[in-house]
Design a protein around this motif. Sequence first.
Motif, PDB file in Angstrom:
ATOM      1  N   MET A 185       8.252  -3.836   6.008  1.00 35.86           N
ATOM      2  CA  MET A 185       7.491  -2.557   5.282  1.00 35.86           C
ATOM      3  C   MET A 185       8.035  -1.407   5.523  1.00 35.86           C
ATOM      4  N   PHE A 186       8.718  -1.164   6.780  1.00 32.19           N
ATOM      5  CA  PHE A 186       9.284   0.143   7.148  1.00 32.19           C
ATOM      6  C   PHE A 186      10.493   0.566   6.132  1.00 32.19           C
ATOM      7  N   GLY A 187      11.371  -0.386   5.865  1.00 37.62           N
ATOM      8  CA  GLY A 187      12.352  -0.213   4.837  1.00 37.62           C
ATOM      9  C   GLY A 187      11.824   0.066   3.657  1.00 37.62           C
ATOM     10  N   LEU A 192      -0.324  -8.781   1.733  1.00 37.89           N
ATOM     11  CA  LEU A 192      -1.429  -8.874   2.329  1.00 37.89           C
ATOM     12  C   LEU A 192      -1.953  -7.380   2.477  1.00 37.89           C
ATOM     13  N   PRO A 193      -3.554  -7.414   2.764  1.00 38.75           N
ATOM     14  CA  PRO A 193      -4.162  -5.844   2.630  1.00 38.75           C
ATOM     15  C   PRO A 193      -3.441  -5.234   3.963  1.00 38.75           C
ATOM     16  N   GLY A 194      -3.259  -5.946   5.152  1.00 39.07           N
ATOM     17  CA  GLY A 194      -2.698  -5.303   6.168  1.00 39.07           C
ATOM     18  C   GLY A 194      -1.415  -4.754   5.797  1.00 39.07           C
ATOM     19  N   GLN A 195      -0.639  -5.521   5.256  1.00 37.35           N
ATOM     20  CA  GLN A 195       0.835  -4.970   4.604  1.00 37.35           C
ATOM     21  C   GLN A 195       0.673  -3.734   3.892  1.00 37.35           C
ATOM     22  N   ILE A 196      -0.266  -3.565   3.015  1.00 37.59           N
ATOM     23  CA  ILE A 196      -0.267  -2.453   1.851  1.00 37.59           C
ATOM     24  C   ILE A 196      -0.661  -1.331   3.190  1.00 37.59           C
ATOM     25  N   ARG A 197      -1.438  -1.383   3.998  1.00 41.16           N
ATOM     26  CA  ARG A 197      -1.978  -0.483   4.978  1.00 41.16           C
ATOM     27  C   ARG A 197      -0.927   0.070   5.755  1.00 41.16           C
ATOM     28  N   LEU A 198      -0.135  -0.938   6.348  1.00 39.03           N
ATOM     29  CA  LEU A 198       1.159  -0.489   6.987  1.00 39.03           C
ATOM     30  C   LEU A 198       2.114   0.066   6.204  1.00 39.03           C
ATOM     31  N   LEU A 199       2.219  -0.178   4.917  1.00 44.71           N
ATOM     32  CA  LEU A 199       3.223   0.704   4.025  1.00 44.71           C
ATOM     33  C   LEU A 199       2.719   1.938   4.102  1.00 44.71           C
ATOM     34  N   VAL A 200       1.634   2.442   3.730  1.00 46.49           N
ATOM     35  CA  VAL A 200       1.238   3.517   3.616  1.00 46.49           C
ATOM     36  C   VAL A 200       1.238   4.452   4.997  1.00 46.49           C
ATOM     37  N   VAL A 201       0.780   3.808   6.123  1.00 49.51           N
ATOM     38  CA  VAL A 201       0.743   4.300   7.354  1.00 49.51           C
ATOM     39  C   VAL A 201       2.385   4.450   7.783  1.00 49.51           C
ATOM     40  N   LEU A 212       1.807  -5.119  -5.723  1.00 46.73           N
ATOM     41  CA  LEU A 212       2.357  -5.774  -4.445  1.00 46.73           C
ATOM     42  C   LEU A 212       1.312  -6.799  -4.160  1.00 46.73           C
ATOM     43  N   ARG A 213      -0.098  -6.445  -4.340  1.00 43.32           N
ATOM     44  CA  ARG A 213      -1.034  -7.508  -4.013  1.00 43.32           C
ATOM     45  C   ARG A 213      -0.780  -8.715  -4.906  1.00 43.32           C
ATOM     46  N   ALA A 214      -0.533  -8.534  -6.170  1.00 42.47           N
ATOM     47  CA  ALA A 214      -0.225  -9.659  -7.114  1.00 42.47           C
ATOM     48  C   ALA A 214       0.771 -10.596  -6.803  1.00 42.47           C
ATOM     49  N   VAL A 215       1.854  -9.949  -5.983  1.00 41.35           N
ATOM     50  CA  VAL A 215       3.132 -10.986  -5.717  1.00 41.35           C
ATOM     51  C   VAL A 215       2.727 -11.563  -4.252  1.00 41.35           C
ATOM     52  N   GLY A 216       1.749 -11.093  -3.677  1.00 47.54           N
ATOM     53  CA  GLY A 216       1.570 -11.974  -2.542  1.00 47.54           C
ATOM     54  C   GLY A 216       1.294 -10.881  -1.267  1.00 47.54           C
TER      55      GLY A 216
END
Length: 539
Positions: free
Chosen positions: A1-3, A112-121, A106-110
Motif C-alpha cells: 500500500m505504501f508504493g 479490504l477496508p483496512g487496506q483502504i485506510r492504510l492507503l489514505v494514512v 479498489l474495494r470491488a477488486v478485493g
Amino acid sequence: MFGLALQTLRHRKSGFVASFLALFLGAVIVAACGGLMETGIRASAPPPRTGTGHAVVLFSPIEHEATRLVSLSAVFGGIAAMVVVFVVGSTLAVLVQQRMREMALLRAVGSLPGQIRLLVVSETLVIGALATALALAPGHYAGRLMLERFAEGGMVSPEIPYRAGWIPLVTAAGAALLAAVAAAWIASRRAALIRPAAALAESGLQRRWISAPRLVFALLCLAGGTALALVTALVMPGSVAASTAGPTAMLWASGVALVCPGLTGALIAVLRPPLRLLPGPACGLAADNVRARAVRTAGAVTPVMLATGLAAGLLYLQTTTDASARDAARDARTRTAVSAPVAVAPAGLADRTTVHGPAAVTVGTAGAADDRAERVVTVAAAPVAAAPVAPVMAAPGGGARAASSGGGSADAWINFLLAGTIIGYAMISLVNTLVVAASERREEFALQRLVGATTGQVMRMMSVEALLVAVMGTVLGSLVAAATLVPFRLALDGRWLPGGPVWIYLAIVGLVTALTVVATLVPVRLALRVPPAGAPAAP
C-alpha cells in the motif's frame, strides 16, 4: 500500500499541494509556539546555587514576564493546534470525497477496508513527514520574530533572549504529524466501510453524511460550547471571562462543522426559491447544483464558516474588552461629576483621605508635595462589588482626567497579533480547500460545454455558487461568533451587544467573500481552457 500511495500522490498533484500547505503552515505556527514556551521556561528558571549551597534569589520583573510568556504561548499554541487539526481534517475530508469512485473500485477488486485506510494514512504520512521537516526551520525563525514583536509591544523585556532547542521543534513536528494521521484515519472511515456499489453511487452525488460517531462528537462539542458559554456569562468575573471565551469559539466552530451538511441543506432550502426567481439560467442552475451537491457544498461552506467565526470572534473579543473599559471609565467620570463635592486634602495635611458619599472616592497625592501636586482619585465605576475600578487623575484646578498605562494597549496589540496569525492561517486554508473543491469538477464543466453551454455561462453559474457558499458560510460563522461574544459581553458589563466598530465585521465579510469568489473562479477558468473532449483526462 505504501508504493500505491506514492503512485497516487504522483498523479494527484493538486491534492498533494493542498494537504502539504495546510500541514506546513500549521507546523510552523505550532513550532513557533513551542519555541516561545521553551524561551519563557528557561528565562523563568530559578538561578543556580552558589558555592555555599544557597541559591541567590532575585525577584526580577523578567521572571514575571517570562512566566506570562509561557502561559500566553501555551494558550495560543493550544488554540492553534485545534485549528490545525480542524483545517487538516477538513482538507482531507474533501480529498477523500473526491476519491470515492477510486476507492470503490479498489474495494470491488478485493481490497479490504483496512487496506483502504492504510492507503489514505500512508499518503498523509508521506505528505506530513515532508511538510513538518520543512517547517522546522521556518518555525524556529517565526518564534524569534514573534518574541521580537512582543518586546516591541512592551509585553516582555528585550533582555529575554530567544532560546529554543530541539525539543519544541521535534514536539511540534510530532504533534502536527499525529494530528494529520488522526485526521486521515477519521476522514477515511466512511470510504473504507461503505460497500463498493454504494460508493460508486455516491461518487457522483453524496447523500448520506451523518454517522453515529459524528453525531456523538457534534453533540459533545455543542454541549461543551453551551456549558462554557454559561460559565462565561454567569461565573467568570469581568475580563477573566476571556479565558473561557476562546475555547468556546473553537467548540462552537467544531460542533457546527460536524453538522454543517445538515445546516447547509436547511440554508439551501431557504435561499433556493428566491434565487430561482432571478432572471437568467445561471441562478437557477446554481441553485439546483448546490441542492443536489449539498454534502459537497458543505465541504466548501465549512472553511468559510471557520474563517468568519474565528476572525469575528477573536477580533471582537479584544474590541469588546476595550469598549467595556471605556464605558467603565466614562461611568466613573459621570458619577464623580454628579456626586457631592469632594474635599481634596492639601498635600501637607494628609497623604491619603477617604471620602464617603454616593460614590466611594479615595484621594491621594502624586508627585511633589506642593500646591501644584496632582492628586489621584480612584472612583468606583458602579455600586456593585464586582464593578471595575477606573483610575482618574484629579488636577488642582478641580478637573479630572483618566490615568492610563501602556499595559492595556500592549495587551491589545499582542492579542491582535496572535489573533491575526490564526485568522491568516484560516484564510489561507479557506483558499486552499476551495481551490481543491472547484478543481474536481472538470468533468462536469466539460459535459456542460459539450451540450452547448458557453464559457461565460459556466463562469456565471460558478459565480452564483461561490456567492451562495460565501453567504451560507458567513451566516454560520456569524452565529459562532455571536455564541462566543454575547456571553463574554454579559460577563463584562451586563450588556449583550459586542463592542467595537461595525466596519471590522464588514471588512471580514468582504474579505471572506472576495477570497471565496476568487478561489472558486480561478481554478474554474483554468479548467475551462482545456477542450471539453480532453478535460476528463487532464491532470
